[in-house]
Design a protein around this motif. Structure first.
Motif, mmCIF file in Angstrom:
data_model
loop_
_atom_site.group_PDB
_atom_site.id
_atom_site.type_symbol
_atom_site.label_atom_id
_atom_site.label_comp_id
_atom_site.label_asym_id
_atom_site.label_seq_id
_atom_site.Cartn_x
_atom_site.Cartn_y
_atom_site.Cartn_z
ATOM 1 N N HIS A 55 0.816 -1.210 0.000
ATOM 2 C CA HIS A 55 0.000 0.000 0.000
ATOM 3 C C HIS A 55 0.854 1.267 0.000
ATOM 4 C CE1 HIS A 55 0.623 -0.800 4.306
ATOM 5 N NE2 HIS A 55 0.560 0.496 4.454
ATOM 6 N N TYR A 56 2.124 1.179 0.348
ATOM 7 C CA TYR A 56 2.990 2.345 0.302
ATOM 8 C C TYR A 56 3.523 2.616 -1.099
ATOM 9 C CZ TYR A 56 3.044 2.588 5.351
ATOM 10 O OH TYR A 56 2.695 2.705 6.648
ATOM 11 N N LYS A 61 -1.700 6.137 -5.169
ATOM 12 C CA LYS A 61 -1.435 6.957 -3.989
ATOM 13 C C LYS A 61 -0.339 7.985 -4.268
ATOM 14 C CE LYS A 61 -0.709 6.766 0.913
ATOM 15 N NZ LYS A 61 -0.845 5.969 2.096
ATOM 16 N N VAL A 62 0.701 7.571 -4.964
ATOM 17 C CA VAL A 62 1.793 8.491 -5.290
ATOM 18 C C VAL A 62 1.320 9.556 -6.271
ATOM 19 C CG1 VAL A 62 4.042 8.650 -6.418
ATOM 20 C CG2 VAL A 62 3.602 6.821 -4.799
ATOM 21 N N PHE A 63 0.506 9.159 -7.240
ATOM 22 C CA PHE A 63 0.037 10.101 -8.266
ATOM 23 C C PHE A 63 -0.923 11.131 -7.696
ATOM 24 C CE2 PHE A 63 -2.881 11.252 -11.748
ATOM 25 C CZ PHE A 63 -1.961 11.858 -12.590
ATOM 26 N N THR A 64 -1.788 10.708 -6.779
ATOM 27 C CA THR A 64 -2.809 11.616 -6.251
ATOM 28 C C THR A 64 -2.365 12.368 -5.011
ATOM 29 O OG1 THR A 64 -3.802 9.823 -4.978
ATOM 30 C CG2 THR A 64 -4.696 10.238 -7.175
ATOM 31 N N ARG A 65 -1.176 12.128 -4.520
ATOM 32 C CA ARG A 65 -0.698 12.832 -3.345
ATOM 33 C C ARG A 65 -0.661 14.335 -3.623
ATOM 34 N NH1 ARG A 65 4.865 10.918 -1.809
ATOM 35 N NH2 ARG A 65 3.699 9.004 -1.552
ATOM 36 N N GLY A 66 -1.318 15.104 -2.816
ATOM 37 C CA GLY A 66 -1.322 16.552 -2.980
ATOM 38 C C GLY A 66 -2.356 17.053 -3.969
#
Length: 91
Positions: A55-56, A61-66
């Protein structure tokens, strides 16, 4: 220019014996090398990749961060531009 190995406290440095090849895709590679009487002593150094929770490393998750704070900032700046731009007349 980054963190040096010496700067990391000892309690956060994993001991070399904690990384086991068993149960990873490298186990098959090690068996093939042993069949040819070869040995890769550095193979264990790559096992940490398989200890990262999935999940990390999720692409979503990396693309949608921020994304949410960025969109809120965009709307705020767009509102300020429209408010200030409404006072000026363009020909």
């Amino acid at each position: 220019m980054g963190v040096k190995w010496e700067d990391i406290p000892k309690k956060y440095k994993p001991h070399w014996s904690t990384w086991k090849i068993e149960g990873t895709p490298f186990e098959e590679t090690q068996k093939k090398l042993n069949a040819k009487n070869l040995h890769d002593p550095w193979l264990r150094n790559e096992v940490w990749i398989y200890s990262i929770p999935k999940h990390y490393s999720s692409f979503v998750k990396v693309f949608t961060r921020g994304m949410i704070p960025g969109f809120a900032l965009f709307l705020g700046l767009l509102g300020i531009k429209r408010y200030n731009g409404s006072e000026t007349q363009h020909h």
